[in-house]
Design a protein around this motif. Structure first.
Motif, short mmCIF file in Angstrom:
data_model
loop_
_atom_site.label_atom_id
_atom_site.label_comp_id
_atom_site.label_asym_id
_atom_site.label_seq_id
_atom_site.Cartn_x
_atom_site.Cartn_y
_atom_site.Cartn_z
N THR A 258 0.86 -1.19 0.00
CA THR A 258 0.00 0.00 0.00
C THR A 258 0.89 1.24 0.00
OG1 THR A 258 -1.67 -1.19 1.27
CG2 THR A 258 -1.84 1.21 1.23
N HIS A 285 -10.85 1.10 -7.80
CA HIS A 285 -11.10 0.50 -6.49
C HIS A 285 -9.82 0.36 -5.68
CE1 HIS A 285 -9.96 -2.96 -9.01
NE2 HIS A 285 -9.42 -3.42 -7.90
N THR A 288 -8.03 4.72 -2.26
CA THR A 288 -8.86 5.24 -1.18
C THR A 288 -8.34 6.62 -0.84
OG1 THR A 288 -9.11 3.01 -0.29
CG2 THR A 288 -9.71 4.84 1.17
N GLN A 289 -9.22 7.60 -0.83
CA GLN A 289 -8.78 8.95 -0.49
C GLN A 289 -8.98 9.18 1.00
OE1 GLN A 289 -9.88 12.08 -3.14
NE2 GLN A 289 -9.15 13.69 -1.76
N ILE A 290 -7.91 9.57 1.67
CA ILE A 290 -8.00 9.80 3.12
C ILE A 290 -7.87 11.27 3.49
CG2 ILE A 290 -7.21 7.49 3.76
CD1 ILE A 290 -4.43 8.75 4.31
N PRO A 300 -12.60 7.54 5.31
CA PRO A 300 -12.02 7.34 3.97
C PRO A 300 -13.11 7.47 2.90
CG PRO A 300 -11.44 5.54 5.47
CD PRO A 300 -12.47 6.36 6.17
N ARG A 302 -14.09 6.90 -1.39
CA ARG A 302 -13.78 6.46 -2.76
C ARG A 302 -13.61 7.71 -3.61
NH1 ARG A 302 -11.62 2.24 -2.94
NH2 ARG A 302 -12.38 0.83 -1.38
N LEU A 318 -3.85 9.99 -0.91
CA LEU A 318 -4.39 8.73 -1.43
C LEU A 318 -3.64 7.53 -0.88
CD1 LEU A 318 -4.59 9.61 -5.25
CD2 LEU A 318 -6.37 9.96 -3.50
N ASP A 321 -3.52 0.58 -3.26
CA ASP A 321 -3.19 -0.80 -2.89
C ASP A 321 -2.63 -1.56 -4.10
OD1 ASP A 321 -3.04 -3.32 -1.90
OD2 ASP A 321 -5.19 -3.56 -1.53
N ILE A 381 -7.05 0.11 6.35
CA ILE A 381 -7.35 1.54 6.36
C ILE A 381 -8.34 1.82 7.48
CG2 ILE A 381 -8.33 3.44 5.02
CD1 ILE A 381 -7.27 1.90 2.51
N ASN A 532 -15.14 13.10 -1.41
CA ASN A 532 -13.77 13.53 -1.11
C ASN A 532 -13.64 15.05 -1.00
OD1 ASN A 532 -14.03 14.23 -3.78
ND2 ASN A 532 -12.25 13.08 -4.50
#
Ligand SMILES: [Cu+2]
Length: 591
Positions: A258, A285, A288-290, A300, A302, A318, A321, A381, A532
């Motif tokens: 990751t 997929h 993942t935007q954090i 988190p 998408r 981001l 993975d 995550i 996001n």
């Protein structure tokens, strides 16, 4: 016009560079950064370019700071000689084979702009996203000349986030940043450490995305000369070559793990909609935007199904993975956003066919990834990220002052239209001049323009610690990323509008328009807030046919700041205005 252009440079030939890290704590919070002429190679097959860079590099060093630990930077202007960018406006918008001149290298018959060639290195540094006292915020007119220093104190009393520092000179920011004056600045804090997020190499990688164009020599070969080219119809530069951390279309080798990518769009004008492809198919997929502009989201998110949209100055944190992939697996990051960006959708499934020279997207490539051997490490995550902010309460907003700003396009004789702003105030009953009417259901509000140009008198005096609602009315055909200096804001709404502007409705100050809160039947945009975007932002995209509302609360510093469109060609040509934050106790004394 959908012909494809043969790329004159090989994609994925250079390894992605990672800018040098300058960790403030290792230098007791005192940094000294020279601003210098440098030599930089944008691609393996290009000659060296002359650039202006922080520390003489493109990008500048990534400054890393800790929340609560102030950083002092001595910015030393050691620039020497003229702007290393040839600035030109081509005489026609497309060449003889109908390819837009913006999509090709060289001057396309344009003459170098002599005023730009005479620019000799006055600069001022702005830390974008910084909660910074006004004296150190980089006011666009407070320049320091070659040979002069500026010592700026950055308190760093703010949450962890990806910021960036860049040139902000009045009227010519587009050239200074284009010449190379930009670098990243990361603030870290305990909350992020509790979450166990990747920090530093190899699994945390900053990605500063920009676009550049170059000159051509007499035999038609690319030179390293930076070229800022516009055309008679488009006042923004949309150069054809996407550059990440200073390399055209680079490649990053990744372990099956990751990765955390800290992404910034540092382009002058171009908006990107990023799609990760494997074998030509989108694999969004994996992303993942954090985090967003001012750091972690609450949960988190998408990225949107069409891809991750980043307009100039927007950031995304981001997690991607790559675990479980065979060595040799390859991915490409593509841009599907044509230019100028107007928010129009583009399905990710069509991403591999995104090339559209007619709309100034000749090469959608951004960068490549190749999986190499390594231990497979996939990170869980966390479901809860930030806990330190909430959407503003209805109570706090009920009494919030409202400010209204129209984004407008003014037609000028003999030159491209000018994108500017009008600060609007409610027109009194005795006002008989031009007005903007905004009709929401049965209710119509009449506004008159109170200010247009940067040098017009200040009309915004926000009081510290109070929420305000700023409503941005877009009366143009393009999306504008509006950036507010100092504190972050939250996006409250985007609402579709229809509007009419009569001939000559937009004058030097006065504006006549009739706006209705209603969807135009031809309007294809969703006018939604993406998941996001439900974080702390400092730059908001305001799409065509839309009113965007933001809730902003200035908290800490009083003084004179700026807000502006972050399309640098717009900012430089008057899409920028001041505001002055004030402690409440002084308001009774304001005339
Ligand atoms: Cu703009």
């Amino acid at each position: 016009m959908t012909q494809t252009l043969a790329a004159p440079l090989a994609p994925f030939a250079d390894a992605l560079p990672v800018p040098r890290r300058l960790v403030a704590a290792e230098q007791n919070g005192r940094l000294s950064v020279p601003i210098r002429v440098g030599a930089h190679r944008f691609h393996r097959d290009l000659p060296e370019s002359v650039i202006w860079g922080y520390d003489g590099t493109v990008p500048g060093p990534t400054i890393e700071a800790e929340r609560g630990q102030p950083v002092t930077v001595q910015w030393r202007n050691e620039l020497d000689g003229a702007l290393p960018v040839v600035v030109t406006t081509a005489p026609v918008a497309a060449d003889t084979s109908s390819v837009p001149v913006q999509c090709v290298p060289g001057l396309s018959g344009g003459v170098p702009d002599q005023n730009a060639a005479a620019l000799a290195g006055h600069t001022v540094v702005h830390l974008h996203g910084g909660l910074t006292p006004a004296s150190y915020d980089g006011w666009a007119e407070n320049l320091f000349a070659p040979g002069q220093d500026a010592v700026f104190h950055y308190p760093m009393g703010q949450r962890a986030a990806l910021l960036w520092y860049h040139d902000h000179v009045m009227g010519v920011t587009r050239f200074g940043v284009y010449a190379g004056l930009a670098g990243l600045w990361i603030i870290r804090d305990q909350r992020e450490r509790q979450l166990g997020l990747p920090e530093g190499p190899p699994f945390e990688v900053p990605l500063l995305i920009q676009d550049r164009n170059f000159g051509l020599d007499d035999s038609g070969r690319l030179t390293g000369q930076l070229v800022h080219k516009t055309d008679p119809e488009v006042m923004e530069a949309f150069p054809p070559f996407t550059v990440v951390n200073g390399k055209v279309w680079p490649l990053l080798e990744v372990q099956p793990a990751t990765y955390r990518f800290r992404v910034l769009n540092g382009s002058n004008a171009r908006t990107y909609r990023l799609v990760l492809l494997r074998d030509g198919e989108p694999e969004l997929h994996r992303i993942t935007q954090i985090g967003t502009d001012h750091g972690l989201l609450r949960t988190p998110a998408r990225v949107p199904p069409d891809g991750l949209v980043l307009a100039s100055a927007e950031r995304a944190d981001l997690l991607v993975d790559f675990s479980g992939l065979e060595p040799g697996s390859e991915f490409t990051l593509l841009n599907t956003a044509a230019a100028p960006f107007d928010g129009a959708p583009f399905p990710a499934a069509n991403a591999r066919g995104a090339a559209d020279p007619g709309r100034m997207l000749p090469y959608p490539h951004v960068m490549g990834f190749r999986v190499v051997e390594g231990p497979a490490t996939r990170r869980e995550i966390p479901g809860e990220l930030a806990t330190d902010y909430r959407p503003p309460s209805p109570d706090a907003l009920a009494s919030a002052p409202r400010r209204t700003i129209a984004l407008v396009e003014r037609e000028l004789e003999g030159e491209p239209n000018m994108l500017t702003m009008r600060e609007l105030v409610i027109a009194g009953d005795d006002h008989t001049g031009p007005v903007v009417t905004v009709t929401d259901d049965e209710q119509t509000t009449r506004y008159r323009a109170a200010a247009a140009h940067f040098e017009d008198a200040t009309t915004f005096f926000p009081v510290l610690d109070r929420y305000e609602i700023w409503q941005l009315i877009n009366l143009t055909d393009d999306t504008h990323p509006i950036h507010v200096h100092l504190d972050p804001f939250q996006i409250l709404s985007r609402r579709p509008i229809r509007y009419q502007i009569p001939d000559h409705g937009i004058e030097d100050l006065a504006i006549t328009a009739a706006v209705t809160l209603d969807r135009d039947p031809d309007d294809k945009l969703g006018h939604t807030i993406d998941d996001n975007e439900r974080g702390l932002k400092d730059t908001v995209r305001v799409n065509p046919n839309e009113i965007a509302e933001i809730a902003v609360r200035f908290t800490t510093y009083s003084g004179r700041y700026m807000y502006h469109c972050h399309i640098l060609e717009h900012e430089d040509r008057d899409m920028m205005r001041p505001f002055v934050t004030m402690p409440a106790e002084l308001m009774p004394f304001m005339a």
